[in-house]
Scaffold this motif. Structure first.
Motif, PDB file in Angstrom:
ATOM      1  N   UNK A  25      -4.041   0.648   2.223  1.00  0.00           N
ATOM      2  CA  UNK A  25      -3.920   0.783   0.819  1.00  0.00           C
ATOM      3  C   UNK A  25      -5.495   1.456   0.704  1.00  0.00           C
TER       4      UNK A  25
ATOM      5  N   UNK B 295      -7.731   0.562  -3.266  1.00  0.00           N
ATOM      6  CA  UNK B 295      -7.627   0.205  -4.694  1.00  0.00           C
ATOM      7  C   UNK B 295      -8.629   0.424  -5.199  1.00  0.00           C
TER       8      UNK B 295
ATOM      9  N   UNK C 175      -3.866  -0.949  -7.946  1.00  0.00           N
ATOM     10  CA  UNK C 175      -3.643  -0.322  -6.705  1.00  0.00           C
ATOM     11  C   UNK C 175      -3.371   1.513  -6.892  1.00  0.00           C
TER      12      UNK C 175
ATOM     13  N   UNK D 127      -0.999   4.028  -1.072  1.00  0.00           N
ATOM     14  CA  UNK D 127      -0.884   3.427   0.257  1.00  0.00           C
ATOM     15  C   UNK D 127      -0.054   4.685   1.187  1.00  0.00           C
TER      16      UNK D 127
ATOM     17  N   UNK E  79       2.543   6.235  -0.034  1.00  0.00           N
ATOM     18  CA  UNK E  79       2.713   5.924  -2.254  1.00  0.00           C
ATOM     19  C   UNK E  79       1.389   6.377  -2.740  1.00  0.00           C
TER      20      UNK E  79
ATOM     21  N   UNK F 132     -12.003   0.881  -3.214  1.00  0.00           N
ATOM     22  CA  UNK F 132     -12.068  -0.537  -2.072  1.00  0.00           C
ATOM     23  C   UNK F 132     -10.694   0.361  -1.361  1.00  0.00           C
TER      24      UNK F 132
ATOM     25  N   UNK G  53      -2.939  -3.979   5.058  1.00  0.00           N
ATOM     26  CA  UNK G  53      -2.098  -4.851   4.638  1.00  0.00           C
ATOM     27  C   UNK G  53      -1.310  -5.561   5.541  1.00  0.00           C
TER      28      UNK G  53
ATOM     29  N   UNK H 278       4.855  -4.279   6.237  1.00  0.00           N
ATOM     30  CA  UNK H 278       4.418  -2.898   5.110  1.00  0.00           C
ATOM     31  C   UNK H 278       4.888  -3.504   3.745  1.00  0.00           C
ATOM     32  N   UNK H 279       4.517  -2.691   2.940  1.00  0.00           N
ATOM     33  CA  UNK H 279       5.244  -3.691   1.513  1.00  0.00           C
ATOM     34  C   UNK H 279       4.717  -4.884   1.206  1.00  0.00           C
ATOM     35  N   UNK H 280       3.675  -4.974   0.961  1.00  0.00           N
ATOM     36  CA  UNK H 280       3.356  -6.802   1.020  1.00  0.00           C
ATOM     37  C   UNK H 280       1.875  -6.730   0.617  1.00  0.00           C
ATOM     38  N   UNK H 281       1.379  -8.141   1.255  1.00  0.00           N
ATOM     39  CA  UNK H 281       0.195  -8.375   0.444  1.00  0.00           C
ATOM     40  C   UNK H 281      -1.204  -7.491   1.019  1.00  0.00           C
ATOM     41  N   UNK H 282      -2.438  -7.901   0.285  1.00  0.00           N
ATOM     42  CA  UNK H 282      -3.251  -7.328   1.341  1.00  0.00           C
ATOM     43  C   UNK H 282      -3.927  -8.102   2.072  1.00  0.00           C
TER      44      UNK H 282
ATOM     45  N   UNK I 153     -10.434  -6.631   2.649  1.00  0.00           N
ATOM     46  CA  UNK I 153     -10.855  -5.259   1.890  1.00  0.00           C
ATOM     47  C   UNK I 153     -12.362  -4.986   2.619  1.00  0.00           C
ATOM     48  N   UNK I 154     -12.217  -4.067   2.069  1.00  0.00           N
ATOM     49  CA  UNK I 154     -13.806  -3.006   2.015  1.00  0.00           C
ATOM     50  C   UNK I 154     -14.616  -3.587   1.309  1.00  0.00           C
TER      51      UNK I 154
END
Lengths: 119, 108
Positions: A35, A37, A47, A50, A59, A95, A99, A102-106, A109-110
């Motif tokens: 993703x 963000x 967001x 993705x 998306x 950022x 994830x 798929x279609x879940x939480x992160x 993060x960079x």
């Protein structure tokens, strides 16, 4: 250890373009959805886009659809965001984020890269 | 789009006290909700996923609860390192994967 390192941010004039990159390590990149963000100065998280591991599913947020393009190169463990027709509203820290599934939480993060659009 | 609303915007708490943060969804997100902690100048960090499961390495003083449209993040005894901004995010109805506007937990 999972690492996500973004680059490519900077100052750009309104109407211009910029390409962000993210290099990943420490996990099986090709199996992970990724993703972008963003966070405008002093604001919450938004967001942006993705992409699935195979690039089959992509998306976008309505605010960037038609202007931004997400892509990935699994051979290079890299994620990109091509940003065109930039406006002041796109000024933010961007950022790269991994994830879980798929279609879940992160889960990672960079550190983020700052994009500033001047009018 | 599922709108996530966090309250309060700012929470002032003494160290050692309990903090309770709220997140409300405009439609059900079942238990597909995550909480992130963000300190100034840093990236967010995953705290809680699936509404109540602590992420790896997260201390037990952090707990999440709720399902459907109402969620709570509780920090049982605030430590100095817990003063930060907390974001909730739903991943049930997407795209888009929406975030709340954040709650800042500050020292009273």
């Amino acid at each position: 250890e999972v690492q996500l390192v973004e680059s490519g941010g900077g100052l750009v004039k309104a109407g211009g373009s910029l390409r962000l990159s993210c290099v990943a390590s420490g996990f099986t990149f090709s199996s992970s959805s990724m993703n972008w963000v963003r966070q405008a100065p002093g604001k919450g998280l938004e967001w942006v886009s993705s992409i699935s591991g195979s690039s089959r599913y992509i998306y976008y947020a309505d605010s960037v659809k038609g202007r931004f393009t997400i892509s990935r190169d699994n051979a290079k463990n890299s994620l990109s965001l091509q940003m065109n027709s930039l406006g002041a509203e796109d000024t933010a820290v961007y950022y790269c984020a991994k994830e879980i599934g798929t279609g879940s939480y992160i889960d990672y993060w960079g550190q983020g890269t700052l994009v500033t659009v001047s009018s | 789009e599922t709108v996530m609303t966090q309250s309060p915007a700012t929470l002032s708490v003494f160290p050692g006290e309990r903090a309770t943060l709220f997140c409300r969804a405009s439609q059900t997100v079942r238990s597909n909700l995550a909480w992130y902690q963000q300190k100034p100048g840093q990236a967010p960090r995953l705290l809680i996923y699936d509404a109540s499961t602590r992420a790896t390495g997260i201390p037990a003083r952090f707990s999440g609860s709720g399902s459907g449209t109402e969620f709570t993040l509780t920090i049982s005894s605030l430590q100095s390192e817990d003063f930060a901004v907390y974001h909730c995010q739903q991943y049930n109805n997407w795209p888009p994967k929406t975030f709340g506007q954040g709650t800042k937990v500050e020292i009273k």
